[in-house]
Design an enzyme around this catalytic site. Structure first.
Site: not given
Ligand code: NAD
Length: 427
Positions: A264
């Site tokens: 992030c």
């Molecule tokens: N990781 C954190 O601590 C955190 C905290 C707050 C906000 N965020 C935000 O949340 C969002 C997600 O982060 P994350 O870390 O969970 O991401 P991640 O990469 O761990 O997970 C994303 C998921 O989306 C799936 N995906 C990709 N394309 C897709 C589609 N077309 N349809 C359905 N699924 C699909 C992937 O296979 C993956 O499982 C980002 O914008 C991030 O900045 C993350």
């Protein structure tokens, strides 16, 4: 309420498990079939403290997973977009995955008669919900905003403490274009003891970026002060402890060290810089936050070179690979640039992380991974501490196995020993 979550990564899976715990019926959607299978078996696709228990409790009952968007939309009232928003090669936000998920949701919404709310939970730059997601959903669903609801509900969880953070939030932000959609999203959180801030989508988007950018700024500021203090033989931790007593500053995020990583902070600060430049503003402070952060890992290797000279053929132990403790996530971990530089200098890298060895091995096949600190330290010429894992604090006799007792601590976590040369990064 019936909820679907699109994307079952850290945010999607944790939110799904917690919404189920709050009593909602949850459907997870992902394009990765291995994650779907795992979730349906009650196995988390990522490591997060407490997640296994929640998934085991709810999988097959209040929680299921599928790759079928139509099924998910038809069988839920609200869909959260939780897919990744990585940086593009220039550092700007890459909205490709959000656009793909929006198109699929729009298609699935086409045949749905009942009102449905689409909520962006992914971190997206201001205006994305209104100017990117909404038009895509309108185009693919052949419906107009109002026939379906649209909202933005950013996520603030910390990896490693994600379940706790979801259940005990210090803020819940709901940005919506109309009251009906916002009311529905807000109602999902009625079981939590937290004030809900209602606003418009672009303000909600901005709140998330400012939150992360401010925390990143505190870290880079503390690192800059630490770098100055080190030259002046001043203990920066003593300085920041005193400074943090000022209630306007607060005691948190004032620890200097190897810098911030993770999925992030780096990408979000860069995305905000990119958005600011798009509108013709050069963000000077944010640019410096990134620059200071990118220099810290190199400072560790420089301290090592000051002691050992040429690193060619030297065995260097890297303790900690995850970007922080209690997670297996290595995204933007500060150990990555350190390992790259060690390898560039011809060093042999011995690594140990309690959870992230496997993830790091996908990035570096040419370093030696160990399943405990003792093996990683045996015959080593120096040890770099990169992640603040609790178990590293109690390491002691393990250091006796080193050939040359030199520690460069990037996290201010080891207690110096007389017979070991201990060098702190900023202290
Ligand atoms: N990781 C954190 O601590 C955190 C905290 C707050 C906000 N965020 C935000 O949340 C969002 C997600 O982060 P994350 O870390 O969970 O991401 P991640 O990469 O761990 O997970 C994303 C998921 O989306 C799936 N995906 C990709 N394309 C897709 C589609 N077309 N349809 C359905 N699924 C699909 C992937 O296979 C993956 O499982 C980002 O914008 C991030 O900045 C993350």
């Amino acid at each position: 309420m019936k909820i679907s979550l699109i994307g079952t990564g850290y945010v999607g899976t944790v939110s799904a498990a917690c919404f189920a715990e709050l009593g909602h019926d949850v459907i997870c959607v992902d394009i990765d079939s291995s994650k779907i299978e795992k979730i349906n078996e009650g196995i988390p696709p990522i490591y997060e403290d407490g997640l296994t228990d929640l998934l085991k409790k709810h999988a097959g009952k209040k929680l299921s997973a599928t790759s079928d968007y139509n099924f998910a939309v038809m069988n839920s009232d609200i869909s959260f977009i939780c897919v990744g928003t990585p940086s593009d090669p220039s550092g700007n936000i890459d909205l490709g995955i959000v656009k793909a998920a929006s198109s699929s949701l729009g298609e699935a919404l086409k045949d749905k008669k009942d009102y449905h709310v689409i909520v962006v939970k992914s971190t997206v730059v201001p205006e994305t919900t209104e100017k990117v997601v909404l038009p895509i959903i309108e185009e693919h669903s052949k419906k107009r905003s109002g026939e379906f609801g649209i909202a933005m509900n950013p996520e603030f969880l910390r990896e490693g403490k994600a379940i706790y953070d979801f259940m005990h939030p210090d803020k819940i932000i709901v940005g919506s274009m109309d009251k009906r959609a916002g009311d529905i999203v807000a109602s999902l959180y009625s079981g939590l003891d937290c004030e809900i801030t209602r606003t418009n989508p672009r303000t909600a988007e901005m709140i998330k970026y400012v939150n992360n950018a401010f925390l990143a700024t505190k870290i880079s500021f503390s690192n800059e002060i630490g770098n100055i203090c080190k030259h002046l033989d001043i203990d920066t931790y003593e300085v920041m402890k005193a400074v943090g007593k000022d209630f306007r500053i607060g005691p948190y995020f004032l620890n200097s060290g190897a810098g911030f990583g993770g999925s992030c902070f780096p990408k979000d600060v860069k995305a905000l810089i990119g958005k600011a430049k798009d509108i013709g503003y050069e963000p000077l402070i944010l640019g410096s936050v990134i620059k200071v952060n990118e220099k810290q890992p190199g400072r560790m290797v420089q301290l090592l070179k000051n002691e050992l000279g040429d690193l060619k053929g030297k065995k260097i132990t890297v303790l900690g690979l995850a970007f922080k403790n209690d997670t297996d996530d290595i995204r933007e971990s500060r150990s990555i640039p350190v390992i790259e530089e060690l390898l560039d200098n011809g060093a042999l890298v011995l690594a140990y992380d309690p959870m992230a060895n496997e993830n790091m091995s996908k990035l570096f096949g040419n370093i030696k991974y160990h399943s405990n600190a003792s093996d990683a330290l045996r015959d080593s010429d120096a040890c770099l501490v990169m992640t603040e894992w609790d178990e590293f604090k109690s390491l002691d006799k393990e250091f006796d196995l080193m050939r040359h007792k030199l520690i460069i601590d990037g996290r201010h976590m080891l207690t110096p020993r007389r017979d070991i040369k201990y060098i702190g990064l900023c202290w």
